[in-house]
Write a protein that holds these residues in place. Structure first.
Motif, PDB file in Angstrom:
ATOM      1  N   VAL A  90     -40.950  91.667  -3.421  1.00  0.00           N
ATOM      2  CA  VAL A  90     -42.385  92.517  -4.194  1.00  0.00           C
ATOM      3  C   VAL A  90     -43.463  91.259  -4.427  1.00  0.00           C
ATOM      4  N   SER A  91     -44.411  91.984  -4.290  1.00  0.00           N
ATOM      5  CA  SER A  91     -45.536  90.782  -4.913  1.00  0.00           C
ATOM      6  C   SER A  91     -45.756  90.996  -6.437  1.00  0.00           C
ATOM      7  N   LYS A  92     -45.834  89.774  -6.988  1.00  0.00           N
ATOM      8  CA  LYS A  92     -45.727  89.483  -8.449  1.00  0.00           C
ATOM      9  C   LYS A  92     -47.184  89.351  -8.882  1.00  0.00           C
ATOM     10  N   GLY A  93     -48.071  88.995  -8.035  1.00  0.00           N
ATOM     11  CA  GLY A  93     -49.347  88.703  -8.308  1.00  0.00           C
ATOM     12  C   GLY A  93     -49.864  87.533  -7.480  1.00  0.00           C
ATOM     13  N   PRO A  94     -51.147  87.052  -7.629  1.00  0.00           N
ATOM     14  CA  PRO A  94     -52.027  87.562  -8.523  1.00  0.00           C
ATOM     15  C   PRO A  94     -52.694  89.014  -7.762  1.00  0.00           C
ATOM     16  N   GLY A  95     -53.636  89.630  -8.844  1.00  0.00           N
ATOM     17  CA  GLY A  95     -54.115  90.805  -8.257  1.00  0.00           C
ATOM     18  C   GLY A  95     -54.474  91.822  -9.359  1.00  0.00           C
ATOM     19  N   LEU A  96     -54.678  93.181  -9.393  1.00  0.00           N
ATOM     20  CA  LEU A  96     -55.047  93.997 -10.239  1.00  0.00           C
ATOM     21  C   LEU A  96     -53.622  94.374 -11.195  1.00  0.00           C
ATOM     22  N   ILE A  97     -53.747  94.117 -12.486  1.00  0.00           N
ATOM     23  CA  ILE A  97     -52.415  94.219 -13.116  1.00  0.00           C
ATOM     24  C   ILE A  97     -51.760  95.457 -12.961  1.00  0.00           C
ATOM     25  N   GLY A  98     -52.722  96.430 -13.134  1.00  0.00           N
ATOM     26  CA  GLY A  98     -52.023  98.044 -13.192  1.00  0.00           C
ATOM     27  C   GLY A  98     -51.573  98.260 -11.671  1.00  0.00           C
ATOM     28  N   SER A  99     -52.189  97.555 -10.637  1.00  0.00           N
ATOM     29  CA  SER A  99     -51.837  97.867  -9.312  1.00  0.00           C
ATOM     30  C   SER A  99     -50.161  97.319  -8.954  1.00  0.00           C
ATOM     31  N   LEU A 100     -50.241  95.962  -9.368  1.00  0.00           N
ATOM     32  CA  LEU A 100     -49.066  95.607  -9.432  1.00  0.00           C
ATOM     33  C   LEU A 100     -48.053  95.970  -9.974  1.00  0.00           C
ATOM     34  N   LEU A 101     -48.221  96.288 -11.334  1.00  0.00           N
ATOM     35  CA  LEU A 101     -47.023  96.996 -12.100  1.00  0.00           C
ATOM     36  C   LEU A 101     -46.354  98.115 -11.299  1.00  0.00           C
ATOM     37  N   VAL A 102     -47.245  98.883 -10.521  1.00  0.00           N
ATOM     38  CA  VAL A 102     -46.503 100.070  -9.624  1.00  0.00           C
ATOM     39  C   VAL A 102     -45.498  99.451  -9.139  1.00  0.00           C
ATOM     40  N   GLY A 103     -45.960  98.480  -8.160  1.00  0.00           N
ATOM     41  CA  GLY A 103     -44.948  97.978  -6.964  1.00  0.00           C
ATOM     42  C   GLY A 103     -43.864  97.346  -7.777  1.00  0.00           C
ATOM     43  N   VAL A 104     -44.187  96.242  -8.670  1.00  0.00           N
ATOM     44  CA  VAL A 104     -43.077  95.675  -9.456  1.00  0.00           C
ATOM     45  C   VAL A 104     -42.043  96.538  -9.889  1.00  0.00           C
ATOM     46  N   CYS A 105     -42.794  97.603 -10.813  1.00  0.00           N
ATOM     47  CA  CYS A 105     -41.630  98.484 -11.600  1.00  0.00           C
ATOM     48  C   CYS A 105     -40.785  99.509 -10.435  1.00  0.00           C
ATOM     49  N   PHE A 106     -41.347  99.657  -9.213  1.00  0.00           N
ATOM     50  CA  PHE A 106     -40.464 100.402  -8.353  1.00  0.00           C
ATOM     51  C   PHE A 106     -39.739  99.697  -7.815  1.00  0.00           C
ATOM     52  N   ALA A 107     -40.112  98.470  -7.450  1.00  0.00           N
ATOM     53  CA  ALA A 107     -39.023  97.450  -6.582  1.00  0.00           C
ATOM     54  C   ALA A 107     -37.878  97.332  -7.576  1.00  0.00           C
ATOM     55  N   LYS A 108     -38.263  96.930  -8.934  1.00  0.00           N
ATOM     56  CA  LYS A 108     -37.184  96.952  -9.785  1.00  0.00           C
ATOM     57  C   LYS A 108     -35.985  98.003  -9.866  1.00  0.00           C
ATOM     58  N   ALA A 109     -36.742  99.278  -9.940  1.00  0.00           N
ATOM     59  CA  ALA A 109     -36.006 100.321  -9.919  1.00  0.00           C
ATOM     60  C   ALA A 109     -35.000 100.654  -8.643  1.00  0.00           C
ATOM     61  N   LEU A 110     -35.526 100.388  -7.609  1.00  0.00           N
ATOM     62  CA  LEU A 110     -34.830 100.581  -6.297  1.00  0.00           C
ATOM     63  C   LEU A 110     -34.040  99.615  -6.171  1.00  0.00           C
ATOM     64  N   SER A 111     -34.230  98.184  -6.534  1.00  0.00           N
ATOM     65  CA  SER A 111     -33.077  97.304  -6.677  1.00  0.00           C
ATOM     66  C   SER A 111     -31.732  97.590  -7.581  1.00  0.00           C
ATOM     67  N   PHE A 112     -32.269  98.206  -8.665  1.00  0.00           N
ATOM     68  CA  PHE A 112     -31.070  98.622  -9.493  1.00  0.00           C
ATOM     69  C   PHE A 112     -30.194  99.502  -9.064  1.00  0.00           C
ATOM     70  N   ALA A 113     -31.297 100.825  -8.674  1.00  0.00           N
ATOM     71  CA  ALA A 113     -30.655 101.995  -8.029  1.00  0.00           C
ATOM     72  C   ALA A 113     -29.686 101.681  -6.885  1.00  0.00           C
ATOM     73  N   LYS A 114     -29.900 100.945  -6.039  1.00  0.00           N
ATOM     74  CA  LYS A 114     -29.519 100.712  -4.640  1.00  0.00           C
ATOM     75  C   LYS A 114     -28.538  99.419  -4.556  1.00  0.00           C
ATOM     76  N   ASN A 115     -28.795  98.458  -5.759  1.00  0.00           N
ATOM     77  CA  ASN A 115     -27.885  97.365  -5.925  1.00  0.00           C
ATOM     78  C   ASN A 115     -28.248  96.411  -4.906  1.00  0.00           C
ATOM     79  N   ILE A 116     -29.491  96.565  -4.841  1.00  0.00           N
ATOM     80  CA  ILE A 116     -30.112  95.384  -3.652  1.00  0.00           C
ATOM     81  C   ILE A 116     -30.700  94.042  -4.142  1.00  0.00           C
ATOM     82  N   PRO A 117     -30.390  93.133  -4.004  1.00  0.00           N
ATOM     83  CA  PRO A 117     -31.009  91.842  -4.580  1.00  0.00           C
ATOM     84  C   PRO A 117     -32.618  91.789  -4.517  1.00  0.00           C
ATOM     85  N   LEU A 118     -33.239  91.289  -5.499  1.00  0.00           N
ATOM     86  CA  LEU A 118     -34.713  91.502  -5.429  1.00  0.00           C
ATOM     87  C   LEU A 118     -35.321  89.920  -5.493  1.00  0.00           C
TER      88      LEU A 118
END
Lengths: 332, 139
Positions: free
Chosen positions: A78-106
Motif C-alpha cells: 500500500v502507498s504510505k505517502g507522499p500525497g493527500l493525507i485524507g486520501s492516503l488514510l483510506v488506502g492504508v486503513c483498508f490495507a491494514k484491515a484486509l491484512s488483519f482479516a485475511k492474515n496476509i503480510p503487509l
C-alpha cells in the motif's frame, strides 16, 4: 508470487494484482477527474469521500479480474505517502484491515518509489539509472543503484512541473487538468514566440517553475492580446527544456547511461519525443512507461511491494501514512 | 508596516525576521497574486524553525504540509480550494495546537482564521519589486 497493490495517494482509487514484480494480472484505476474538474483542481475532502466509496469495489474488481483468490495473494502493498493525507488514510486503513482479516503480510511503499519502479512492468533497465519523477505533485531526480537504493539528486524548489501546467492553464482560461490541455493547444502554437526564463538553480540539480509561472502571468498582463497557443507552446518548451537539461546533465555527471521517466507529466507527447531525441544524441538510453503507467496506478505499488516483500520488509498495524515523505529520507 | 523587496533573497529575509517574532499558536495569513512571493516568504519563515528551505515547496497540491519540528509547522495553501470547501479542511485543528500555521491564499478562509492572526500582503509594484505590508506584529 502475487502481490496486491493499493494506491489512494491522490484522486485515483487503484488496486492491482502483479505477478513477480513485473507482470500485470489486473490493474483497476477509478479516476475522479469528473468530480474535480468543476473545481479546477482536486478537492481533498471530496477525494477522501470518493476513495471510501470506491476502495471496496475497486479491490474486489482487481481480485476478480486476476482470477485469483485472497489465498493466492502473498502480500498486500500500500502507498504510505507522499500525497493527500485524507486520501492516503483510506488506502492504508483498508490495507491494514484486509491484512488483519485475511492474515496476509503487509508492506508499505513510498508512492514515488512506485513511480520509479513502474518501468519494470514493461522493461528491464539495468542499474544504475537516473529516474525523473514528474507529476502534478512531484518533480525530482534520483540516481537509482538498485531496488530500494535511491539517492535524490535534485528536486523542484517550488512548484511541481504538473502544477505549473495547471496554474498556467488557469491563467490562460483553460480547465483542469492543465497538462493534457496545454499539450494539445501548444501543438498549434509557436514555441519560439516568447522567451520565458528557464529555472535552473546554479551549482545544484534543483529546478524551479515558480519564476516561469510568474513570467507567464506578467506576460499576459502586459500583452493580453497574445495568442494563447503561442503562450502555451512557449511555456511548455521552457518546462521541457528545464526537465531534459537537468536529467541529461545529471546522467552525464553521474556517469549513468540510462534515464527513466515516470509520473503524469511523463505522458506529455512533446516531452516524450524530445527526451528521446536529445538523449539519443548523447548516447543515453531512455525508458518511458506507457502513458497509463505514467499516471497514478496500483500496479507500480504492487511491483515495488514485490521487492520489499522479498527483502522481508513487512510492516505492522502501527503503520501511518505521511503527506510529506521524501524518497530516501529516514522513513521514506 | 510596509517594506520593499527587490528580490527573492530579500523576501526570504523578511520572512526570517517575521519568523523570529512568532510564538506557538500564531497564525500567519499571506495574501498576494500568483508569483508575488508567498512561498518564497514561507521558506524564510520556516528556516527559523529548523526546516531546510529546500523542503518548503508549493503546498498547492497537498493543501496542507505538516512539519514535525520541535515547534510543529503547518504550511497551508488554499490556492485550489474554494471558500465553500474551506470548512471541510478542519483548519481549526491546526490553529488550536501549539504549532505555527502559515496560510497562502488566506482570503479563501475568511471567517475561519482567528482575529489575532498576523496578516502579510505581497503586491507587485513592477516586475521585480514587491511591496510587503505586515499587520498584527512589529518586526
Amino acid at each position: 508470487m502475487l502481490i496486491l497493490g493499493i494506491d489512494t495517494s491522490c484522486d485515483d482509487t487503484s488496486a492491482s494484482v502483479v505477478e513477480n514484480g513485473n507482470k500485470i494480472i489486473s490493474n483497476i484505476v477509478s479516476s475522479q477527474n469528473e468530480i474535480h474538474q468543476k473545481y479546477g483542481g482536486i478537492v481533498p475532502e471530496l477525494a477522501s469521500r470518493r476513495h471510501i466509496e470506491m476502495i471496496i469495489p475497486v479491490v474486489d474488481e482487481a481480485i476478480k479480474k486476476s482470477g485469483a483468490g485472497f489465498n493466492d495473494i502473498s502480500a498486500i502493498a500500500v502507498s504510505k505517502g507522499p500525497g493527500l493525507i485524507g486520501s492516503l488514510l483510506v488506502g492504508v486503513c483498508f490495507a491494514k484491515a484486509l491484512s488483519f482479516a485475511k492474515n496476509i503480510p503487509l508492506v508499505a511503499i513510498n508512492h514515488l518509489e512506485g513511480h520509479i519502479i513502474s518501468i519494470f512492468l514493461e522493461a528491464r533497465p539495468e542499474f544504475p539509472f537516473l529516474a525523473l519523477v514528474v507529476s502534478g505533485g512531484h518533480t525530482a531526480f534520483y540516481i537509482v543503484d538498485g531496488f530500494g537504493i535511491y539517492s535524490e539528486l535534485g528536486r523542484t524548489r517550488d512548484d511541481a512541473a504538473g502544477e505549473a501546467y495547471d496554474k498556467v492553464a488557469k491563467l490562460l482560461g483553460f480547465g483542469y487538468p492543465g497538462g493534457p490541455i496545454i499539450d494539445t493547444i501548444a501543438a498549434k502554437g509557436n514555441a519560439d514566440a516568447i522567451t520565458f526564463p528557464r529555472g535552473l538553480i546554479k551549482e545544484s540539480f534543483d529546478v524551479s517553475f515558480s519564476g516561469l509561472k510568474t513570467a507567464v502571468f506578467n506576460h499576459l498582463k502586459k500583452y493580453p492580446e497574445s495568442r494563447k497557443e503561442d503562450v502555451a507552446a512557449s511555456f511548455q518548451s521552457a518546462v521541457i527544456e528545464i526537465l531534459i537539461n537537468r536529467a541529461l546533465e545529471g546522467a552525464r555527471s553521474n556517469k549513468v547511461k540510462r534515464i527513466v521517466l515516470s509520473g503524469g507529466v511523463a505522458a506529455n507527447s512533446v516531452l516524450r519525443k524530445q527526451v528521446r531525441a536529445k538523449a539519443f544524441e548523447q548516447g543515453i538510453e531512455v525508458y518511458l512507461p506507457s502513458e497509463h503507467l505514467c499516471t497514478d496506478n496500483a500496479a507500480m505499488i504492487a511491483a515495488a511491494g514485490y521487492y520489499h516483500f522479498e527483502n522481508k520488509e513487512m510492516v505492522d498495524f502501527t503503520l501511518n501514512p505521511k503527506a510529506y515523505l521524501p524518497l530516501g529520507s529516514a522513513n521514506g | 508596516m510596509k517594506l520593499l523587496s527587490k528580490n527573492e533573497d530579500e523576501t526570504k529575509d523578511i520572512g526570517r525576521k517575521l519568523g523570529e517574532k512568532l510564538k506557538r499558536g500564531d497564525v500567519v495569513c499571506l495574501y498576494g497574486e500568483l508569483g508575488s512571493g508567498k512561498t518564497t516568504m514561507v521558506k524564510g519563515l520556516a528556516s527559523v524553525f529548523g526546516i531546510d528551505e529546500r523542503d518548503i515547496t508549493s503546498a498547492s497540491f497537498t493543501i496542507i504540509a505538516e512539519y514535525d519540528e520541535d515547534v510543529p509547522f503547518y504550511h497551508i495553501d488554499l490556492y485550489r480550494v474554494t471558500s465553500e470547501d474551506v470548512p471541510e479542511l478542519g483548519l481549526q485543528e491546526y490553529f488550536g495546537g501549539g504549532g505555527i500555521s502559515v496560510i497562502e491564499w488566506a482570503e479563501r478562509a475568511e471567517g475561519e482564521i482567528p482575529e489575532t492572526s498576523i496578516k502579510v500582503s505581497l503586491n507587485y509594484t513592477d516586475d521585480n519589486i514587491r511591496e510587503i505590508e505586515i499587520t498584527g506584529i512589529e518586526l
